[in-house]
Design a protein around this motif. Structure first.
Motif, PDB file in Angstrom:
ATOM      1  N   LEU A   1       0.751  -1.261  -0.135  1.00  0.00           N
ATOM      2  CA  LEU A   1      -0.009  -0.146  -0.115  1.00  0.00           C
ATOM      3  C   LEU A   1       0.839   1.438   0.028  1.00  0.00           C
ATOM      4  O   LEU A   1       0.610   2.211  -0.670  1.00  0.00           O
TER       5      LEU A   1
ATOM      6  N   ALA B   1       1.139   3.839  -3.321  1.00  0.00           N
ATOM      7  CA  ALA B   1       0.175   5.044  -3.107  1.00  0.00           C
ATOM      8  C   ALA B   1       0.379   6.206  -4.381  1.00  0.00           C
ATOM      9  O   ALA B   1      -0.761   6.705  -4.828  1.00  0.00           O
TER      10      ALA B   1
ATOM     11  N   PHE C   1      -1.329   4.609  -7.177  1.00  0.00           N
ATOM     12  CA  PHE C   1      -2.768   4.756  -7.230  1.00  0.00           C
ATOM     13  C   PHE C   1      -3.393   6.075  -7.461  1.00  0.00           C
ATOM     14  O   PHE C   1      -4.240   6.427  -8.257  1.00  0.00           O
TER      15      PHE C   1
ATOM     16  N   THR D   1      -3.020   7.161 -11.201  1.00  0.00           N
ATOM     17  CA  THR D   1      -3.879   6.278 -12.081  1.00  0.00           C
ATOM     18  C   THR D   1      -5.439   6.772 -11.914  1.00  0.00           C
ATOM     19  O   THR D   1      -6.142   6.838 -12.651  1.00  0.00           O
ATOM     20  N   ALA D   2      -5.835   7.227 -10.800  1.00  0.00           N
ATOM     21  CA  ALA D   2      -7.000   7.644 -10.415  1.00  0.00           C
ATOM     22  C   ALA D   2      -7.337   8.865 -11.244  1.00  0.00           C
ATOM     23  O   ALA D   2      -8.339   9.272 -11.724  1.00  0.00           O
TER      24      ALA D   2
ATOM     25  N   LEU E   1     -13.188   3.999  -9.420  1.00  0.00           N
ATOM     26  CA  LEU E   1     -13.385   2.565  -9.224  1.00  0.00           C
ATOM     27  C   LEU E   1     -14.494   2.121 -10.160  1.00  0.00           C
ATOM     28  O   LEU E   1     -15.649   2.389  -9.908  1.00  0.00           O
TER      29      LEU E   1
ATOM     30  N   PHE F   1      -9.814  -0.296 -11.067  1.00  0.00           N
ATOM     31  CA  PHE F   1      -9.713   0.758 -11.425  1.00  0.00           C
ATOM     32  C   PHE F   1     -10.453   0.731 -12.843  1.00  0.00           C
ATOM     33  O   PHE F   1     -10.286  -0.046 -13.666  1.00  0.00           O
TER      34      PHE F   1
ATOM     35  N   LEU G   1      -4.830  -2.999  -9.383  1.00  0.00           N
ATOM     36  CA  LEU G   1      -4.409  -2.910  -7.978  1.00  0.00           C
ATOM     37  C   LEU G   1      -5.429  -2.651  -7.014  1.00  0.00           C
ATOM     38  O   LEU G   1      -5.010  -2.981  -5.853  1.00  0.00           O
ATOM     39  N   PRO G   2      -6.525  -1.819  -7.137  1.00  0.00           N
ATOM     40  CA  PRO G   2      -7.354  -1.857  -6.201  1.00  0.00           C
ATOM     41  C   PRO G   2      -7.901  -3.326  -5.369  1.00  0.00           C
ATOM     42  O   PRO G   2      -8.142  -3.178  -4.237  1.00  0.00           O
TER      43      PRO G   2
END
Length: 463
Positions: free
Chosen positions: A282, A286, A289, A292-293, A305, A323, A371-372
């Motif tokens: 994680l 980070a 994440f 990507t978001a 998501l 994602f 990844l999520p």
């Protein structure tokens, strides 16, 4: 002493029909050990039918590991009885328990007392010259009505197996007790099982020496404390040092290794690996994440998501996170595209799926959309390694054999993912998943995690 007139199997742990109905067993070290009280065991052993009985203690397991003939004798024995604190500890380490310690020194006299009441006779074979006769005298004093059909020593008396077998059979004995020590007594019984007429045969180790007074048993308090082995070591340190000092240490290591191979231990270790890797990932991931978001948000409208109901272990459903790599109307458009699937079988996959966004194609190429699912791992819905989590509609259409893949948690990666992903057909994927589900292990997980890095960089089947 009362005397009567003196005028191999290839199956694995199969108890005779009469025994099977009354004796339950517990698997340990690849053997099925009886898990029953002494009373129930004695009643089963004396019921009609032929049985070869072996007592199994820590020393026996050590010997079987290096003596193939002895290991074969145990594997083909009809009844295997747990003997001693070592076997009890090994069972506990493996997450099991045994009802009672059925050691030969205590159980056999009780068995012979029941045999006397049933009118059954016994032949004593083993020990130094005179030992069997002295043991017979002791047994006849202690057990009124016991008929000892004959005695023979385990030295010159065992030199000619044919002569020994002829005397045993001619005696008409119902029970044969052989006391030659491990492994000799057990391999002798196994080698000559088809020639021996007694319906019940047992290898009993030092019992005749104890009964004859050649060797003193530990005081009762030590026996109750399960420290008889320490007494024997103190009485015969030179002879017993290798067996009890080095041997006990080797056995405990062997028991620990056996315990770690049990499904419960593997499941705990696998879950610990999942939690550890997911938690550690994680922090360094980070920034990935966040980037990507942001990319998903800027590329197309809709949530960052994608949430979808999938089928997990034992058929339980859960909400899987990814994602978003498709446009928001992807599910509504799926039906019109299923005929264009580039993959055989139930699971739809298309190389030119028009529902995938520009950023989504990059995410899928490098598996960033997965990844999520680290959050699914932390929640216990998924594992790092396991079969692909299936859709409910796919599971409802599964052939019966495919349902076995639901025995384990679905994974972010697995055999299918590292072998070509969408390029692998449904039937081949199921074969891979069933292979993994039958033998999940931490070692296998570590290997597959390593192969996942290569698969992601290679990008085969990622669309």
């Amino acid at each position: 002493m009362k005397h009567a007139d003196f005028s191999t199997l290839d199956t694995h742990h199969v108890l005779p029909a009469g025994t099977r109905r009354t004796l339950t067993t517990t698997p340990l070290f690849g053997l099925d050990l009886v898990d029953a009280t002494a009373e129930v065991t004695i009643r089963a052993l004396l019921s009609p039918g032929r049985r070869r009985v072996h007592f199994v203690n820590a020393h026996c397991i050590n010997v079987a590991a290096r003596d193939a003939a002895y290991a074969r004798a145990l594997r083909t024995g009809d009844v295997l009885l747990p003997d001693g604190i070592g076997i009890e500890l090994a069972a506990r380490m493996a997450g099991r328990s045994l009802t009672e310690n059925l050691n030969g020194t205590d159980l056999t006299p009780r068995l012979l007392a029941a045999a006397a009441r049933a009118g059954l006779s016994v032949f004593l074979f083993g020990g130094r010259p005179g030992t069997a006769e002295a043991a017979a005298d002791r047994l006849c004093r202690d057990i009124p009505g016991l008929v000892v059909a004959g005695c023979r020593d385990g030295y010159a008396g065992a030199a000619d197996p044919r002569a020994a077998i002829a005397e045993i059979n001619a005696s008409g004995a119902d029970i044969l007790i052989v006391a030659m020590g491990v492994p000799r007594q057990d391999t002798w019984l196994a080698d000559h099982a088809d020639l021996l007429k007694p319906r019940l045969t047992l290898g009993v180790g030092a019992l005749l020496d104890f009964l004859a007074g050649n060797v003193a048993r530990a005081p009762r308090p030590l026996r109750r404390a399960r420290l008889e082995w320490a007494w024997r070591l103190a009485m015969e340190p030179r002879r017993m040092a290798r067996r009890y000092v080095a041997g006990n240490a080797v056995f405990l290591l062997r028991a620990a290794r056996h315990a770690t191979m049990q499904p419960q231990a593997q499941a705990l270790a696998k879950r610990a690996l999942d939690l550890g890797l997911a938690a550690l990932a994680l922090v360094p991931l980070a920034p990935v994440f966040l980037l990507t978001a942001l990319a998903v948000t800027l590329d197309s409208r809709g949530p960052v998501l994608f949430r979808q109901i999938r089928v997990g272990r034992d058929g339980q459903t859960f909400e899987m996170l990814k994602f978003r790599s498709m446009h928001v109307d992807a599910e509504a458009r799926r039906g019109a595209l299923e005929a264009q699937s580039d993959r055989s079988g139930l699971c739809f996959k298309s190389r030119s799926d028009p529902r995938v966004t520009r950023v989504g194609r990059i995410l899928r190429r490098y598996s960033l959309d997965e990844l999520p699912q680290i959050l699914n791992v932390l929640r216990g819905d998924m594992a790092i390694v396991g079969p692909r989590p299936a859709l409910p509609a796919e599971v409802s259409a599964y052939p019966d054999r495919a349902r076995a893949r639901l025995r384990v948690r679905p994974g972010i990666t697995g055999l299918w993912q590292v072998s070509g992903r969408a390029d692998i057909g449904f039937d081949k994927m199921i074969d891979m998943d069933l292979s993994y589900a039958a033998r999940p292990s931490v070692l296998m997980d570590l290997v597959l995690i390593g192969l996942t890095v290569r698969a992601v960089l290679g990008g085969r089947g990622a669309y």
